[in-house]
Motif scaffolding. Structure first.
Motif: not given
Length: 171
Positions: A28-33, A157-164, A166-171
């Motif tokens: 989920y996090y990777a798809i919605h990043s 259940i607890i969406n931490l997309q913003w943290l994902y 922030f941590i795994f952003r592509k440069h």
């Protein structure tokens, strides 16, 4: 002293929850990043297929067969003349293989991480030039191939997309 122990235990518990949340909901996090393009979604689903399948090695639903035994693959079979497979590569210059059977001929598309065609060949090892039309057709086929799988990716259940992001952003 007790307050420090409670604080340390609390921080460890929170970090453990966050890591567990990222691990369970990685698809989920990777798809919605924010850094993910729609073209990359089929590859992400192939990479995170074990999360979509919830720990099962092989699974068949409808015309789909999913496998995560070593190399992940998504097989779609709608009769003899309509078969498609998206499979991870086990090394080499390519990231994925997309196999499509049309007109009783099997075409193998070698794809990179962004789902761009690098090479086209047949089972007879004939190679074909990559055209824009072929590129668009394969991207459309791949998006159609993974549509039912996208429905299986559950929202945390607890969406931490913003943290994902922030941590795994592509440069």
């Amino acid at each position: 002293m007790k307050k420090r122990r409670r604080l340390v235990v609390s921080i460890i518990c929170i970090l453990g929850f966050i890591l567990f949340n990222f691990w369970i909901n990685s698809a989920y996090y990777a798809i919605h990043s924010k850094g993910t393009t729609p073209n990359e979604v089929p590859g992400i689903l192939a990479d995170h297929l074990d999360n979509v399948m919830n720990g099962v090695k092989n699974e068949k639903f409808g015309d789909y067969f999913l496998q995560v035994d070593g190399i992940s693959s998504i097989d779609y079979n709608l009769g003899k003349d309509n078969e498609q497979t998206l499979r991870q590569s086990n090394g080499g210059n390519y990231s994925y293989f997309y196999t499509k059977k049309k007109n009783k001929e099997v075409y193998i598309y070698h794809l990179d991480k962004k789902m761009n065609i690098v090479d086209i060949s047949t089972m007879d090892l004939e190679t074909y030039p990559v055209t824009r039309v072929e590129q668009k057709e394969v991207k459309k086929d791949l998006s159609e191939l993974v549509k039912p799988l996208l429905k299986r990716v559950t929202k945390p259940i607890i969406n931490l997309q913003w943290l994902y992001d922030f941590i795994f952003r592509k440069h």
